[in-house]
Write a protein that holds these residues in place. Structure first.
Motif, mmCIF file in Angstrom:
data_model
loop_
_atom_site.group_PDB
_atom_site.id
_atom_site.type_symbol
_atom_site.label_atom_id
_atom_site.label_comp_id
_atom_site.label_asym_id
_atom_site.label_seq_id
_atom_site.Cartn_x
_atom_site.Cartn_y
_atom_site.Cartn_z
ATOM 1 N N ARG A 21 0.833 -1.210 0.000
ATOM 2 C CA ARG A 21 0.000 0.000 0.000
ATOM 3 C C ARG A 21 0.864 1.255 0.000
ATOM 4 O O ARG A 21 0.580 2.219 -0.729
ATOM 5 N N LYS A 24 2.543 1.671 -3.543
ATOM 6 C CA LYS A 24 1.672 2.045 -4.650
ATOM 7 C C LYS A 24 1.125 3.458 -4.518
ATOM 8 O O LYS A 24 0.640 4.035 -5.489
ATOM 9 N N LYS A 25 1.248 4.045 -3.317
ATOM 10 C CA LYS A 25 0.935 5.460 -3.164
ATOM 11 C C LYS A 25 2.081 6.335 -3.668
ATOM 12 O O LYS A 25 1.858 7.403 -4.245
#
Length: 440
Positions: A21, A24-25
């Motif tokens: 997470r 991918k940010k």
């Protein structure tokens, strides 16, 4: 060179050993590499302080390896590994055996360090069965060890975070304690003076379980992925003596230490302690094509060469064992190591590397520094209640300032390509010092 664009959808790829997470940010993308440096998708040049993932020992984009892969793909892309062969598999095996320490007469090909560890464990169990000692079913690993992520290697491994999600491991496995002793050995250059007696833990395990039930002990001669834990002087010799005393096989995991990382071809050469088997991968093909292997002494191999000649002696292997393109890459990798003198370069640069690394002593949050060959570790004091966060923040900061480092827990691990120059070492540790000064 055309630089690839960032993919517009990152959702499909479930990334390994990654905070998916978070990544991918704010993605971190490499799109090209040459010698000591990566290029990012936004055009920055990033100094590689980790040889990829402990594997690109000769650096990136080496012409001989690139050309060998290209030629092999056009000549013979694949050949079945079972009951068939191709010339380069035998050529590569011969080249490896010729550079291995005396007595390691055979190599079994796998595709990764994880597969190499599981292969070695299976060999150990089967070897004792072939010799009429089928009661030897126990496997002994070590705390804070990493032997890959397959169930065999994970079971004998000793990194809790790699095990806790997966429930029951293999049966009949135990562990001796790790060798890390910061109270006595902090800021040691090279092998620590204290801790050889930690090997005697194996005698306690033998007494507990009965040594006649133990098949093998597996250790990394220098534990890498757990944060560079260097064996104390005399420790490996004591392990070898205890194994000899009780008829136990000793396996070294050389996936990281192999192919020049310590300033010698293998840790077996560097430490002067000979196991019965040792595993390899990573630098075997310079990380370019997945490949691994297990070196075995003649007595291990020969124990299987009995019975009818038409029967399979060892019921184990992989579809891609000895893959033609991987073998071509491996042969070219050995040529590159030889031409550039890379298998001993760690010894030549070791003192300069150690001086630069230990210059970080006294910077904020640094509680230990350790080194061997062209490997280094900087251990940081964890943030209370937030383990791993401080080191991971340093990793992100380093990347933003054009330096690739690796972190494990709150330890920064360094293992640059063996082609590194003194100017690169100065740049690496100058940037890392700035990162540490900024660390919260």
């Amino acid at each position: 060179m055309t630089i690839a664009h960032r993919p517009n959808d990152l959702a499909s790829f479930w990334m390994p050993f990654t905070a998916n997470r978070q990544f991918k940010k704010t993605p971190r993308m490499f799109v090209a590499a040459d010698r000591m440096r990566y290029k990012t998708d936004d055009g920055r040049s990033v100094l590689d302080g980790t040889a990829g993932l402990w594997c690109c020992n000769a650096g990136h984009n080496r012409p001989k390896i690139v050309e060998a892969i290209r030629q092999q793909a056009g000549e013979l892309d694949y050949a079945p590994a079972f009951q068939m062969g191709h010339p380069k598999a035998f050529e590569f095996a011969n080249r490896l055996v010729a550079m291995a320490p005396e007595g390691f007469d055979h190599v079994f090909f796998t595709n990764s360090g994880s597969e190499s560890a599981d292969t070695a464990l299976k060999m150990a169990l089967a070897y004792h069965r072939m010799r009429g000692e089928a009661q030897r079913v126990r496997l002994i690993g070590r705390e804070r060890a990493y032997h890959g992520v397959n169930f065999g290697g994970m079971s004998v491994g000793g990194i809790g975070g790699n095990r806790k999600m997966f429930g029951q491991m293999l049966p009949h496995v135990d562990h001796i304690r790790h060798t890390h002793d910061p109270a006595r050995n902090a800021f040691t250059r090279g092998m620590p003076e204290h801790g050889a007696e930690f090997a005697d833990e194996l005698e306690r395990i033998c007494t507990l379980h009965d040594p006649s039930t133990i098949a093998a002990v597996i250790v990394e001669p220098m534990a890498g992925s757990t944060g560079v834990l260097i064996p104390p002087k005399g420790y490996l010799e004591r392990l070898r003596a205890i194994c000899d005393k009780h008829g136990i096989l000793l396996i070294f995991d050389e996936v990281i230490t192999g192919f020049g990382r310590l300033g010698a071809p293998f840790a077996v050469d560097f430490f002067g302690v000979k196991p019965d088997m040792f595993t390899i991968a990573k630098g075997m093909t310079n990380g370019v094509i997945p490949m691994g292997g297990v070196f075995v002494q003649g007595k291990i191999h020969d124990a299987f060469m009995t019975g009818p000649e038409h029967m399979i002696e060892f019921a184990h292997g992989y579809t891609y064992s000895g893959n033609p393109i991987a073998c071509a890459a491996g042969i070219a990798t050995l040529d590159t190591y030889a031409e550039d003198g890379l298998l001993t370069r760690g010894a030549e640069l070791g003192a300069y590397w150690a001086d630069a690394l230990h210059s970080l002593k006294g910077l904020p949050h640094v509680v230990d520094i350790r080194n061997l060959g062209l490997i280094g570790a900087v251990e940081l004091e964890p943030i209370a209640g937030e383990p791993t966060k401080r080191a991971f923040s340093c990793f992100l900061d380093a990347f933003e300032h054009d330096l690739l480092i690796r972190t494990t827990g709150d330890i920064i691990a360094l293992s640059p390509p063996l082609i590194i120059e003194k100017s690169d070492i100065d740049e690496l540790f100058g940037k890392l010092a700035d990162v540490l000064k900024r660390a919260a």
